[in-house]
Motif scaffolding. Structure first.
Motif, mmCIF file in Angstrom:
data_model
loop_
_atom_site.group_PDB
_atom_site.id
_atom_site.type_symbol
_atom_site.label_atom_id
_atom_site.label_comp_id
_atom_site.label_asym_id
_atom_site.label_seq_id
_atom_site.Cartn_x
_atom_site.Cartn_y
_atom_site.Cartn_z
ATOM 1 N N PHE A 170 -9.111 -0.484 4.976
ATOM 2 C CA PHE A 170 -9.348 -0.046 5.240
ATOM 3 C C PHE A 170 -8.970 1.858 5.850
ATOM 4 O O PHE A 170 -9.531 2.813 4.857
ATOM 5 C CB PHE A 170 -11.033 0.474 6.089
ATOM 6 C CG PHE A 170 -11.724 -0.747 6.168
ATOM 7 C CD1 PHE A 170 -12.520 -0.648 4.940
ATOM 8 C CD2 PHE A 170 -11.778 -1.830 6.632
ATOM 9 C CE1 PHE A 170 -13.698 -1.415 4.745
ATOM 10 C CE2 PHE A 170 -12.892 -2.507 6.776
ATOM 11 C CZ PHE A 170 -13.714 -2.753 5.492
ATOM 12 N N ASP A 171 -7.914 1.483 6.059
ATOM 13 C CA ASP A 171 -7.052 2.881 6.719
ATOM 14 C C ASP A 171 -6.679 3.592 5.406
ATOM 15 O O ASP A 171 -7.338 4.971 5.384
ATOM 16 C CB ASP A 171 -6.452 3.019 7.935
ATOM 17 C CG ASP A 171 -6.983 2.357 8.834
ATOM 18 O OD1 ASP A 171 -8.415 3.212 9.020
ATOM 19 O OD2 ASP A 171 -6.487 2.332 9.793
ATOM 20 N N GLN A 172 -6.136 3.221 4.279
ATOM 21 C CA GLN A 172 -5.701 2.992 3.590
ATOM 22 C C GLN A 172 -6.434 3.380 1.980
ATOM 23 O O GLN A 172 -6.099 4.166 1.139
ATOM 24 C CB GLN A 172 -4.350 2.309 2.992
ATOM 25 C CG GLN A 172 -3.300 2.355 3.715
ATOM 26 C CD GLN A 172 -1.930 3.557 3.695
ATOM 27 O OE1 GLN A 172 -2.139 3.931 3.056
ATOM 28 N NE2 GLN A 172 -2.534 4.030 4.980
ATOM 29 N N LEU A 190 0.504 -1.324 -0.010
ATOM 30 C CA LEU A 190 0.139 -0.112 0.336
ATOM 31 C C LEU A 190 0.403 0.895 -0.007
ATOM 32 O O LEU A 190 0.792 2.143 -0.211
ATOM 33 C CB LEU A 190 -1.229 -0.211 1.391
ATOM 34 C CG LEU A 190 -2.200 -1.486 1.292
ATOM 35 C CD1 LEU A 190 -2.674 -1.068 2.603
ATOM 36 C CD2 LEU A 190 -2.772 -0.544 -0.485
ATOM 37 N N ASP A 191 2.005 1.497 0.738
ATOM 38 C CA ASP A 191 2.984 2.115 0.703
ATOM 39 C C ASP A 191 3.474 2.878 -0.608
ATOM 40 O O ASP A 191 3.733 3.860 -1.025
ATOM 41 C CB ASP A 191 3.810 2.458 1.706
ATOM 42 C CG ASP A 191 3.342 2.140 3.327
ATOM 43 O OD1 ASP A 191 2.584 3.776 2.949
ATOM 44 O OD2 ASP A 191 4.253 2.035 4.190
ATOM 45 N N ARG A 192 4.023 1.694 -0.987
ATOM 46 C CA ARG A 192 5.062 1.560 -2.736
ATOM 47 C C ARG A 192 4.166 1.739 -3.547
ATOM 48 O O ARG A 192 4.171 2.506 -4.535
ATOM 49 C CB ARG A 192 5.769 0.531 -2.768
ATOM 50 C CG ARG A 192 6.647 0.563 -1.714
ATOM 51 C CD ARG A 192 7.652 1.378 -1.573
ATOM 52 N NE ARG A 192 8.308 1.780 -0.080
ATOM 53 C CZ ARG A 192 9.819 0.891 -0.326
ATOM 54 N NH1 ARG A 192 10.424 0.535 -1.042
ATOM 55 N NH2 ARG A 192 10.357 0.833 0.978
ATOM 56 N N LEU A 247 -2.873 -0.343 -6.648
ATOM 57 C CA LEU A 247 -2.514 -1.865 -5.727
ATOM 58 C C LEU A 247 -4.511 -2.399 -5.789
ATOM 59 O O LEU A 247 -5.417 -1.214 -5.331
ATOM 60 C CB LEU A 247 -2.817 -2.303 -4.662
ATOM 61 C CG LEU A 247 -2.363 -2.741 -4.092
ATOM 62 C CD1 LEU A 247 -1.435 -4.078 -4.740
ATOM 63 C CD2 LEU A 247 -2.298 -3.413 -2.705
ATOM 64 N N PRO A 248 -4.876 -3.133 -7.095
ATOM 65 C CA PRO A 248 -6.152 -3.159 -7.323
ATOM 66 C C PRO A 248 -7.106 -3.830 -5.563
ATOM 67 O O PRO A 248 -6.693 -5.132 -5.008
ATOM 68 C CB PRO A 248 -6.102 -4.403 -8.003
ATOM 69 C CG PRO A 248 -5.489 -5.486 -7.698
ATOM 70 C CD PRO A 248 -3.651 -4.387 -7.552
ATOM 71 N N VAL A 249 -7.647 -3.583 -4.892
ATOM 72 C CA VAL A 249 -8.432 -4.470 -3.773
ATOM 73 C C VAL A 249 -9.738 -4.761 -4.294
ATOM 74 O O VAL A 249 -10.752 -4.116 -4.892
ATOM 75 C CB VAL A 249 -8.922 -3.302 -3.089
ATOM 76 C CG1 VAL A 249 -8.978 -3.499 -1.558
ATOM 77 C CG2 VAL A 249 -7.432 -2.672 -2.465
ATOM 78 N N THR A 250 -9.721 -6.124 -5.054
ATOM 79 C CA THR A 250 -10.965 -7.380 -5.289
ATOM 80 C C THR A 250 -11.336 -8.039 -4.434
ATOM 81 O O THR A 250 -10.752 -7.489 -2.942
ATOM 82 C CB THR A 250 -9.751 -7.967 -6.382
ATOM 83 O OG1 THR A 250 -9.264 -8.551 -5.455
ATOM 84 C CG2 THR A 250 -9.481 -7.277 -7.276
ATOM 85 N N GLU A 251 -12.492 -8.673 -4.057
ATOM 86 C CA GLU A 251 -13.480 -8.965 -3.261
ATOM 87 C C GLU A 251 -11.841 -10.086 -3.079
ATOM 88 O O GLU A 251 -12.092 -10.687 -1.809
ATOM 89 C CB GLU A 251 -14.406 -9.846 -4.676
ATOM 90 C CG GLU A 251 -15.504 -10.263 -3.078
ATOM 91 C CD GLU A 251 -16.524 -11.195 -3.460
ATOM 92 O OE1 GLU A 251 -16.962 -11.480 -2.408
ATOM 93 O OE2 GLU A 251 -16.370 -11.300 -4.730
#
Length: 62
Positions: free
Chosen positions: A36-38, A5-7, A12-16
């Motif tokens: 959730f935070d990011q 997430l940082d890089r 970054l795909p956030v899939t199910e």
């Protein structure tokens, strides 16, 4: 996950499937909190994600 997430954050795909894996992970609470935070509203919360979280033996109750 934090490093990804940082890089790569917005790429970054956030899939199910990603969220189900995170929720079912032994430290699922921390990973889900990070997601959730990011990425907030981009995190899909489906019935299958909720089931994966509930099955988490370590912190599914939370």
């Amino acid at each position: 996950m934090a490093l990804l997430l940082d890089r790569r954050g917005d790429k970054l795909p956030v899939t199910e499937e990603v969220v189900k894996a995170a929720a079912g992970n032994w430290n699922g609470k921390q990973v889900m909190t990070l997601l959730f935070d990011q990425r907030g509203d981009e995190v899909p919360v489906t019935e299958e994600v909720v089931k994966a979280a509930a099955r988490n033996g370590r912190n599914g109750k939370e």
